[in-house]
Write a protein that holds these residues in place. Structure first.
Motif, mmCIF file in Angstrom:
data_model
loop_
_atom_site.group_PDB
_atom_site.id
_atom_site.type_symbol
_atom_site.label_atom_id
_atom_site.label_comp_id
_atom_site.label_asym_id
_atom_site.label_seq_id
_atom_site.Cartn_x
_atom_site.Cartn_y
_atom_site.Cartn_z
ATOM 1 N N SER A 63 29.928 57.875 54.385
ATOM 2 C CA SER A 63 28.582 57.557 53.896
ATOM 3 C C SER A 63 28.215 56.089 54.087
ATOM 4 N N LEU A 64 29.059 55.310 54.768
ATOM 5 C CA LEU A 64 28.790 53.881 54.940
ATOM 6 C C LEU A 64 28.336 53.576 56.357
ATOM 7 N N ASP A 65 27.265 52.770 56.468
ATOM 8 C CA ASP A 65 26.916 52.264 57.789
ATOM 9 C C ASP A 65 27.763 51.032 58.065
ATOM 10 N N ALA A 66 27.623 50.476 59.281
ATOM 11 C CA ALA A 66 28.485 49.367 59.683
ATOM 12 C C ALA A 66 28.324 48.157 58.774
ATOM 13 N N GLY A 67 27.085 47.838 58.408
ATOM 14 C CA GLY A 67 26.846 46.679 57.564
ATOM 15 C C GLY A 67 27.460 46.829 56.188
ATOM 16 N N SER A 68 27.308 48.007 55.597
ATOM 17 C CA SER A 68 27.878 48.248 54.271
ATOM 18 C C SER A 68 29.396 48.215 54.321
ATOM 19 N N LEU A 69 29.955 48.798 55.372
ATOM 20 C CA LEU A 69 31.404 48.802 55.514
ATOM 21 C C LEU A 69 31.936 47.376 55.629
#
Length: 280
Positions: A259-265
């Motif tokens: 459920s995470l995009d690259a920025g959130s990850l």
């Protein structure tokens, strides 16, 4: 805005000022004291001060006083503005000429929930900290992550205190060996999804860009190999390093990757790296 862009580009046109900027980019979101910057780049203190002042004047980096020390960090917004300013015209007219966005470079994790991710832990010697991390990740979540470790200046032997502690914790140490980072940079090397540095010295080094733009993070910890005193005191230092890495790796493997995009990850990875080294 155009004037600020040209001023920033002029500041970065000096090779050593660029080296300072790139060092702080590699260490983001860490704040580094001027002395560590000078040491990492082999600069005189007075020379480093001049370069840091120039970068601060055009807001490429920020400066904060902490007691008697001055701490420096990269201004990520300024870095984004440079890229945007350089490519805005071509993007309006020729999108095919523009560099891809980070979200395009990193395939959405939600689109590949069953993938086994390759993770590389990098240290200077690959004798203790990175070996700990490789072993812990392999044994905690080996079904979802393939763990590797390497040193930027690999030694021939693993640290005996590190090997003994891993054995005492129930880890299989039979296949462990110290490896050079060059093993993972040549043709046919596994493509990394994550690259973590676990010592400041390795993070400060100017390594080649990894293919595929893996998510990177700095999880620096004190080197237990440098611990002094009795054997019991040395073993305690290794135990503390092992515990800190285990906590960070457990937090990492618990992330909801699907459920995470690259920025959130990336933000989660950075937050994990800021966990106290003494956390139990």
């Amino acid at each position: 805005m155009e004037s600020l862009l040209t001023d920033r580009l002029a500041t970065l046109s000096h090779p050593q000022r660029m080296a300072v900027f790139r060092l702080l980019m590699r260490r983001y979101p860490d704040e580094l004291p001027a002395g560590e910057i000078a040491t990492a780049l082999d600069l005189k203190a007075s020379t480093a001060s001049v370069y840091l002042s120039a970068l601060t004047q055009v807001a490429l980096i920020s400066q904060r006083r902490d007691g008697t020390r001055l701490l420096y960090a990269v201004n990520l917004d300024a870095a984004r503005e440079i890229v945007s300013g350089l490519f805005v015209d071509c993007c309006r007219g020729r999108a095919d000429l523009c560099p891809p966005q980070v979200s395009d470079l990193l395939t959405s994790l939600s689109a590949r929930p069953d993938k086994t991710f390759n993770v590389l832990f990098v240290c200077t010697g690959n004798s203790a900290r990175s070996i700990f991390a490789e072993t812990i990740l392999r044994d905690i979540a080996g079904e979802r992550f393939t763990a590797y470790s390497a040193g930027t200046a690999a030694r021939s032997d693993l640290n005996p205190f590190a090997v003994a502690l891993l054995g005492a914790k129930g880890h299989d140490t039979s296949g462990l060996r110290a490896k050079s980072i060059t093993e993972f940079q040549g043709k046919g090397a596994p493509r990394m999804d994550f690259v973590f540095t676990v010592c400041d010295r390795a993070a400060n080094e100017d390594c080649p860009v990894w293919p595929g733009q893996p998510v990177s993070g700095h999880w620096g910890l004190p080197d237990p190999v440098k611990a002094t005193g009795t054997d019991a005191q040395k073993r305690l230092a290794f135990q503390q390093t092992y515990a800190a890495l285990r906590n960070r790796i457990k937090a990492f493997t618990s992330l909801p990757f699907e459920s995470l995009d690259a920025g959130s990850l990336q933000r989660h990875v950075d937050e994990i790296g800021r966990q106290p080294a003494t956390q139990e």
